[in-house]
Design an enzyme around this catalytic site. Structure first.
Site, PDB file in Angstrom:
ATOM      1  N   LYS A  99     -64.675 -52.085  -1.857  1.00 51.40           N
ATOM      2  CA  LYS A  99     -63.430 -52.423  -1.162  1.00 51.40           C
ATOM      3  C   LYS A  99     -62.562 -51.187  -1.002  1.00 51.40           C
ATOM      4  O   LYS A  99     -62.508 -50.328  -1.876  1.00 51.40           O
ATOM      5  CB  LYS A  99     -62.649 -53.487  -1.930  1.00 51.40           C
ATOM      6  CG  LYS A  99     -63.377 -54.811  -2.083  1.00 51.40           C
ATOM      7  CD  LYS A  99     -62.479 -55.907  -2.593  1.00 51.40           C
ATOM      8  CE  LYS A  99     -61.865 -55.582  -3.945  1.00 51.40           C
ATOM      9  NZ  LYS A  99     -61.119 -56.732  -4.493  1.00 51.40           N
ATOM     10  N   THR A 105     -60.188 -62.189   0.149  1.00 49.44           N
ATOM     11  CA  THR A 105     -61.139 -61.172  -0.303  1.00 49.44           C
ATOM     12  C   THR A 105     -62.553 -61.737  -0.374  1.00 49.44           C
ATOM     13  O   THR A 105     -63.522 -61.108   0.073  1.00 49.44           O
ATOM     14  CB  THR A 105     -60.722 -60.624  -1.680  1.00 49.44           C
ATOM     15  OG1 THR A 105     -59.431 -60.002  -1.573  1.00 49.44           O
ATOM     16  CG2 THR A 105     -61.726 -59.601  -2.180  1.00 49.44           C
ATOM     17  N   ARG A 119     -58.533 -49.931   0.578  1.00 47.16           N
ATOM     18  CA  ARG A 119     -57.216 -50.393   1.021  1.00 47.16           C
ATOM     19  C   ARG A 119     -56.936 -49.891   2.427  1.00 47.16           C
ATOM     20  O   ARG A 119     -57.212 -48.746   2.764  1.00 47.16           O
ATOM     21  CB  ARG A 119     -56.115 -49.915   0.063  1.00 47.16           C
ATOM     22  CG  ARG A 119     -56.212 -50.579  -1.293  1.00 47.16           C
ATOM     23  CD  ARG A 119     -54.960 -50.358  -2.127  1.00 47.16           C
ATOM     24  NE  ARG A 119     -55.045 -51.121  -3.372  1.00 47.16           N
ATOM     25  CZ  ARG A 119     -54.683 -52.374  -3.514  1.00 47.16           C
ATOM     26  NH1 ARG A 119     -54.175 -53.026  -2.483  1.00 47.16           N
ATOM     27  NH2 ARG A 119     -54.802 -52.998  -4.665  1.00 47.16           N
TER      28      ARG A 119
END
Length: 325
Positions: free
Chosen positions: A202, A238, A204
């Site tokens: 992941k 998510t 940002r």
């Protein structure tokens, strides 16, 4: 009535808050006892009144409350119940909190921020709790916030047993939604026949504040059934994004598994439409499968009942999950 406890033992008392009475009743059935009759009501201004309809003097008391829905109200109700027991001369008070509230606020990320998970522990101490029982804490360090015994139980055997009985474990890849949950994924993989592992990397977003994006899979999932796991799912963004990434990487099917289904809006829509063939959770929080065909809810009541019995008998709670933790 039969169960884990015999009828002759009268000094165990089980109390349930109003947030999830079905779970309290299920635990009581497993133990073979009745919930203690309790009068609880709200005043017009929102204040909570609680009174137990039986004497609690000298009893080993267990106060079960799920922290869901009106979370802050549920916390306050449990604190008031504990205070009432303390003032009623209960011998020992154990707070059963299947889902520990404010668990994600377990440290300061920046200045002038609270450590709310520690505050919850302090409030329980002030109210008079001697012990805490919780399931799958968001971080292990929360155990150190309470100055007394904390029994950290694990729902993994419940979830993995279900998966082993329904799916071909020879065709499974265990997937962590991020690098931080890899250790948990390793435990799952060991139980599921040393299954291969993968995790979703992941990053940002540089364009949107506080937005996490799942962008690639580390590990081979092509043609495999993926078990995507997490301790809790809140809005589902998510996890839904991770399902999409796994599908793009060639995964055959994706099963989502979590202990705590918070499922704040729009989680139900996201998870029912994300492409996962099944979403598996437990009833640590109230759940409804109505209108959500691929949601499966497993009962946490047997685990809680066995834990309560071990505490009551001054036995070893650790034996309930040795080899699993």
């Amino acid at each position: 009535m039969t169960g884990i406890l015999s009828e002759s033992r009268k000094n165990m008392m089980l109390f349930s808050g109003r947030a999830h009475p079905e779970l309290g009743e299920a635990v009581a059935r497993e133990l073979g006892i009745d919930l203690v009759p309790t009068t609880a009501r709200d005043f017009a201004n929102g204040e909570i009144f609680v009174r137990f309809d039986e004497s609690v003097r000298g009893a080993d008391c267990f106060v079960l409350q799920s922290h869901a829905g009106q979370l802050n109200k549920a916390i306050m109700e449990q604190l008031i119940m504990i205070d009432a027991l303390k003032r009623g001369s209960a011998k020992r008070i154990t707070a059963i909190m299947p889902f520990y509230p404010y668990a994600r606020q377990d440290k300061k990320h920046r200045g002038r921020e609270p450590i709310s998970a520690r505050l919850i522990a302090d409030l329980l101490t002030a109210a008079g709790a001697d012990r805490i029982v919780s399931v799958d804490l968001h971080t292990d360090q929360i155990q150190g916030f309470f100055d007394g015994p904390v029994d950290h139980m694990h729902a993994m055997p419940i979830l993995t047993d279900y998966i082993q009985n329904k799916y071909d474990i020879n065709d499974i890849v265990v997937v962590s939604p991020d690098a931080g949950r890899v250790k948990v994924a390793e435990k799952w993989a060991n139980i599921l026949g040393d299954a291969p592992m993968a995790f979703v990397h992941k990053t940002r977003s540089v364009d949107e504040a506080n937005v996490v994006k799942a962008n690639r899979v580390v590990g081979n999932v092509e043609g495999k059934n993926c078990v995507l796991l997490d301790d809790m799912i809140d809005t589902g963004g998510t996890i839904a994004g991770a399902v999409s990434v796994l599908k793009d990487a060639g995964a055959k099917d994706v099963v989502i598994a979590c202990t705590h289904g918070v499922f704040s809006d729009p989680a139900r829509q996201r998870l029912s439409e994300c492409g996962a063939i099944e979403v598996i959770t437990t009833d640590t929080l109230p759940q409804s499968t109505e209108g959500w065909e691929n949601l499966t809810v497993l009962s946490i009541a047997p685990l809680l009942a066995r834990t309560i019995n071990e505490i009551f008998e001054n036995g070893s709670v650790t034996t309930l999950f040795e080899g699993q933790a």
